[in-house]
Design a protein around this motif. Structure first.
Motif, PDB file in Angstrom:
ATOM      1  N   ARG A   1       0.485   3.661   1.717  1.00 25.91           N
ATOM      2  CA  ARG A   1       0.514   4.131   3.104  1.00 25.91           C
ATOM      3  C   ARG A   1       1.556   3.403   3.947  1.00 25.91           C
ATOM      4  O   ARG A   1       1.784   3.767   5.101  1.00 25.91           O
ATOM      5  CB  ARG A   1      -0.858   3.966   3.750  1.00 25.91           C
ATOM      6  CG  ARG A   1      -1.945   4.814   3.115  1.00 25.91           C
ATOM      7  CD  ARG A   1      -3.296   4.612   3.792  1.00 25.91           C
ATOM      8  NE  ARG A   1      -3.240   4.985   5.194  1.00 25.91           N
ATOM      9  CZ  ARG A   1      -3.498   4.158   6.195  1.00 25.91           C
ATOM     10  NH1 ARG A   1      -3.810   2.893   5.962  1.00 25.91           N
ATOM     11  NH2 ARG A   1      -3.445   4.585   7.439  1.00 25.91           N
TER      12      ARG A   1
ATOM     13  N   SER B   1       5.219   0.070   1.120  1.00 23.78           N
ATOM     14  CA  SER B   1       5.078   0.842  -0.107  1.00 23.78           C
ATOM     15  C   SER B   1       6.230   0.499  -1.030  1.00 23.78           C
ATOM     16  O   SER B   1       7.376   0.402  -0.597  1.00 23.78           O
ATOM     17  CB  SER B   1       5.092   2.344   0.197  1.00 23.78           C
ATOM     18  OG  SER B   1       5.219   3.095  -0.989  1.00 23.78           O
TER      19      SER B   1
ATOM     20  N   GLU C   1      -9.158  -0.835   7.714  1.00 20.95           N
ATOM     21  CA  GLU C   1      -8.018  -0.731   8.627  1.00 20.95           C
ATOM     22  C   GLU C   1      -8.068  -1.746   9.752  1.00 20.95           C
ATOM     23  O   GLU C   1      -7.039  -2.187  10.265  1.00 20.95           O
ATOM     24  CB  GLU C   1      -7.960   0.687   9.201  1.00 20.95           C
ATOM     25  CG  GLU C   1      -6.703   0.996  10.006  1.00 20.95           C
ATOM     26  CD  GLU C   1      -5.460   1.120   9.148  1.00 20.95           C
ATOM     27  OE1 GLU C   1      -4.355   1.051   9.705  1.00 20.95           O
ATOM     28  OE2 GLU C   1      -5.598   1.283   7.917  1.00 20.95           O
TER      29      GLU C   1
ATOM     30  N   THR D   1       0.842  -1.189   0.000  1.00 22.16           N
ATOM     31  CA  THR D   1       0.000   0.000   0.000  1.00 22.16           C
ATOM     32  C   THR D   1       0.879   1.241   0.000  1.00 22.16           C
ATOM     33  O   THR D   1       1.949   1.243   0.627  1.00 22.16           O
ATOM     34  CB  THR D   1      -0.917   0.030   1.248  1.00 22.16           C
ATOM     35  OG1 THR D   1      -1.525   1.323   1.369  1.00 22.16           O
ATOM     36  CG2 THR D   1      -0.146  -0.260   2.519  1.00 22.16           C
TER      37      THR D   1
END
Length: 257
Positions: A97, A139, A127, A95
């Motif tokens: 994030r 990431s 989440e 991700t």
């Protein structure tokens, strides 16, 4: 589970995805593909829609709080994880994030029994399932893709090539970009020695191995400084720490008066 020729069990990758046909994809080719055929590692792709809800096998829903897009449901992702024998393997969710995936992460994952990958789609995964299951988030770079499948392939490639017997040379990893010292790799040249009016650096034709090693080191430093100042700062910090540590050890082992 059958051991490989190296004496260790096959490295197992289980991928939870809406597009299982994307795996092993390019990892079925070249050295990774040969290692897959030999049983050095395995890759099983699991369709998340098998755990979807209702007649249409829904895997997503609208986000609480409003906003664009859809979010993958935690109960669906959890059910898919429950259907896979994790066996202590880390679960990873690619991700934007997440923290940046680095070579040290590839080494750590490759040294273990394998990995379980959760490939998100839409606006991502709820989440709560990430927190409840202790899923690692990585990431692969500062770009947004359509889903987690391509980042998952990238992560798998980075790990599989480090498995014993996959790469042609065990020394390669230490000399490559993000190797043991954290620097980018030096430039490479091959025949012809003169191409399009450009010559290979003369030092590489000298046969002087110590001089070549020094040149390559200097080139690695130069390119790291110019292209990745973040890596250069980390390299400098590590070097200062080593110098300070050696000085401290010298004081501890010095003569006693």
């Amino acid at each position: 589970m059958t051991a490989t020729a190296t004496g260790r069990a096959p490295w197992r990758a289980d991928v939870l995805t809406l597009f299982p046909e994307m795996f092993p994809g390019p990892l079925g080719c070249s050295l990774a593909g040969q290692a897959l055929e030999r049983g050095t590692w395995s890759c099983a792709a699991h369709d998340l829609r098998a755990h979807g809800l209702g007649r249409h096998r829904a895997v997503d829903d609208t986000p609480f709080g409003g906003g664009a897009g859809m979010v993958m449901r935690p109960d669906v992702v959890a059910a898919a994880l429950d259907a896979v024998a994790e066996d202590g393997r880390p679960v990873v969710y690619p991700t934007p994030r997440g923290r940046v995936f680095r070579q040290d992460d590839a080494r750590r994952l490759a040294a273990g029994a394998g990995v379980v990958l959760v490939c998100g789609r839409f606006e991502g995964v709820d989440e709560r399932v990430l927190e409840r299951r202790g899923i690692e988030q990585f990431s692969m770079g500062d770009a947004v893709l359509s889903g987690g499948e391509i980042p998952a392939l990238l992560l798998l490639d980075a790990c599989v090539r480090l498995l014993p017997g996959v790469m042609g040379s065990e020394a390669s990893d230490a000399e490559e970009s993000f190797g043991a010292d954290g620097l980018l790799e030096y430039p490479h040249y091959t025949r012809p020695a003169l191409w399009d009016g450009m010559e290979v650096p003369a030092i590489l034709l000298s046969g002087h191995h110590a001089a070549i090693a020094a040149w390559r080191r200097e080139q690695a430093i130069t390119v790291t400084k110019s292209r990745r100042p973040d890596l250069w700062a980390a390299f400098e910090a590590a070097r200062r720490e080593n110098v300070q540590g050696e000085a401290a050890r010298g004081r501890m082992t010095g003569p006693i008066h």
